[in-house]
Design a protein around this motif. Structure first.
Motif, short mmCIF file in Angstrom:
data_model
loop_
_atom_site.label_atom_id
_atom_site.label_comp_id
_atom_site.label_asym_id
_atom_site.label_seq_id
_atom_site.Cartn_x
_atom_site.Cartn_y
_atom_site.Cartn_z
N LYS A 1 3.07 11.85 1.46
CA LYS A 1 2.65 13.04 0.70
C LYS A 1 1.67 12.64 -0.41
CE LYS A 1 6.48 16.01 1.68
NZ LYS A 1 7.87 16.24 1.31
N LYS B 1 3.73 1.79 -4.59
CA LYS B 1 4.69 1.28 -5.60
C LYS B 1 4.02 1.12 -6.96
CE LYS B 1 5.48 -2.52 -3.20
NZ LYS B 1 4.57 -2.36 -2.04
N GLY B 2 2.84 0.50 -6.96
CA GLY B 2 2.13 0.28 -8.22
C GLY B 2 1.69 1.59 -8.84
N THR B 3 1.17 2.49 -8.02
CA THR B 3 0.70 3.80 -8.51
C THR B 3 1.83 4.55 -9.20
OG1 THR B 3 -0.91 3.91 -6.71
CG2 THR B 3 -0.31 6.00 -7.76
N THR C 1 6.14 -8.47 -9.49
CA THR C 1 5.97 -9.91 -9.27
C THR C 1 4.56 -10.20 -8.74
OG1 THR C 1 7.29 -9.49 -7.27
CG2 THR C 1 8.33 -10.78 -9.01
N ASP D 1 1.47 -14.40 2.98
CA ASP D 1 2.85 -14.88 3.09
C ASP D 1 3.59 -14.61 1.78
OD1 ASP D 1 2.58 -15.86 5.64
OD2 ASP D 1 1.88 -17.82 4.97
N ARG E 1 1.03 -9.52 5.76
CA ARG E 1 1.88 -8.92 4.71
C ARG E 1 2.84 -7.91 5.34
NH1 ARG E 1 -2.84 -7.02 0.98
NH2 ARG E 1 -1.30 -5.85 -0.21
N ARG F 1 -8.61 0.53 -1.60
CA ARG F 1 -8.09 0.38 -2.97
C ARG F 1 -9.04 -0.41 -3.88
NH1 ARG F 1 -2.36 -2.20 -3.88
NH2 ARG F 1 -3.19 -3.73 -2.43
N ARG G 1 -0.54 -12.81 -9.85
CA ARG G 1 -2.01 -12.74 -10.00
C ARG G 1 -2.43 -13.19 -11.39
NH1 ARG G 1 -1.25 -8.76 -6.21
NH2 ARG G 1 -0.59 -7.21 -7.73
N GLY H 1 0.79 -1.22 0.00
CA GLY H 1 0.00 0.00 0.00
C GLY H 1 0.83 1.27 0.00
N TYR I 1 -7.11 2.91 -8.07
CA TYR I 1 -7.87 4.01 -7.47
C TYR I 1 -7.98 3.80 -5.96
CZ TYR I 1 -9.21 5.02 -12.28
OH TYR I 1 -9.17 5.34 -13.61
N ARG J 1 12.22 -9.02 -2.50
CA ARG J 1 11.56 -8.93 -1.19
C ARG J 1 12.34 -9.67 -0.11
NH1 ARG J 1 6.02 -7.94 -3.32
NH2 ARG J 1 4.70 -7.54 -1.53
#
Ligand code: AP5
Length: 218
Positions: free
Chosen positions: A199, A13-15, A31, A57, A171, A126, A36, A10, A136, A87
């Motif tokens: 921020k 990173k993806g955004t 990854t 995990d 997580r 999310r 997924r 959260g 989003y 990771r």
């Protein structure tokens, strides 16, 4: 230029990766997304990892290293963004070896630092577009028009199976136990940059741009 975005679930990173792909022509290697996709395809690998992911995990190192190796071989003119990889220290060492074998290197590791309480809110709010994957948030970044994706106009959205309080707790635990030691690993290599991920998205993006522009100068 090859970079790592490092941070807890959260952190954004993806955004930030999606923006860098669009604005800098980089290739995002997530990854989490790859796993997924494997799940959605119903492959043997997907079946193997589904339960592990839902529990929060980490999937075994050999599986994710194998996925990354495949993609690295394809090359990327604008460079790679490693999102959610490495990771563990074993994954970090494997990445060093893979890049060296291809005559490449890491240019920067960006740590997105976010408070735990904010992570809970980000994860529970999310949702992503089922069509293009745009990310989003119920309050921080809703679609401009309700129920319509800003990017592709899609009207179907989904929430992740592991975005629930129990999985998130696990997580986070995995992050602090196994992934946060990478902060020291990359600091020692002189590659680490810390960005305040609390921020707003645009300010985080501007800070990342500043770091990448500096790194590009050598
Ligand atoms: P993965 O898919 O990598 O998930 P994660 O690391 O938990 O990270 P997230 O995708 O949840 O968060 P993010 O940092 O991308 O945040 P986002 O931009 O979406 O991994 C999932 C699972 O796969 C793992 O648990 C594990 O099982 C397995 N796995 C994956 N890689 C592995 C590996 N290498 N080894 C072993 N196992 C692996 O943002 C979150 C929300 O916040 C969004 O709603 C967004 O709109 C909002 N937001 C973003 N930035 C801001 C901001 N600045 N201010 C306010 N809101 C914001």
């Amino acid at each position: 230029m090859n970079i790592i975005l490092l941070g807890p679930p959260g952190a954004g990173k993806g955004t930030q990766s999606r923006r860098l792909v669009e604005e800098r022509g980089m290739v995002q290697l997530s990854t989490g997304d790859m796993l997924r996709e494997a799940r959605a395809s119903g492959s043997e690998l997907g079946r193997k990892v589904a339960e592990v992911m839902d529990r929060g995990d980490l999937v075994t190192d050999d599986i994710v290293i194998g996925l990354i190796e495949e993609k690295l071989k394809e090359g990327a003119e604008g460079g790679f963004i490693f999102d959610g990889f490495p990771r563990t220290l074993a994954q970090a060492e494997a990445l060093d070896e893979l890049l060296a074998r291809l005559g490449q290197k890491l240019d920067a590791v960006i740590e997105l630092a976010v408070d735990d309480e904010a992570l809970v809110d980000r994860i529970s709010g999310r949702y992503t577009c089922a069509g293009c994957g745009e990310v989003y948030h119920d309050t921080a970044r809703p679609t401009r028009e309700e129920g319509v994706c800003d990017v592709c106009g899609g009207t179907e959205f989904k929430r992740r199976a592991d975005d629930n309080p129990e999985s998130l707790r696990q997580r986070l635990m995995e992050y602090y136990k196994k992934t946060s030691p990478l902060i020291g690993y990359y600091h020692a290599k002189g590659l680490l940059h810390r960005v305040d991920g609390m921020k707003p998205v645009g300010e985080v993006a501007a800070e990342i741009d500043r770091i990448l522009d500096e790194a590009a100068k050598g």
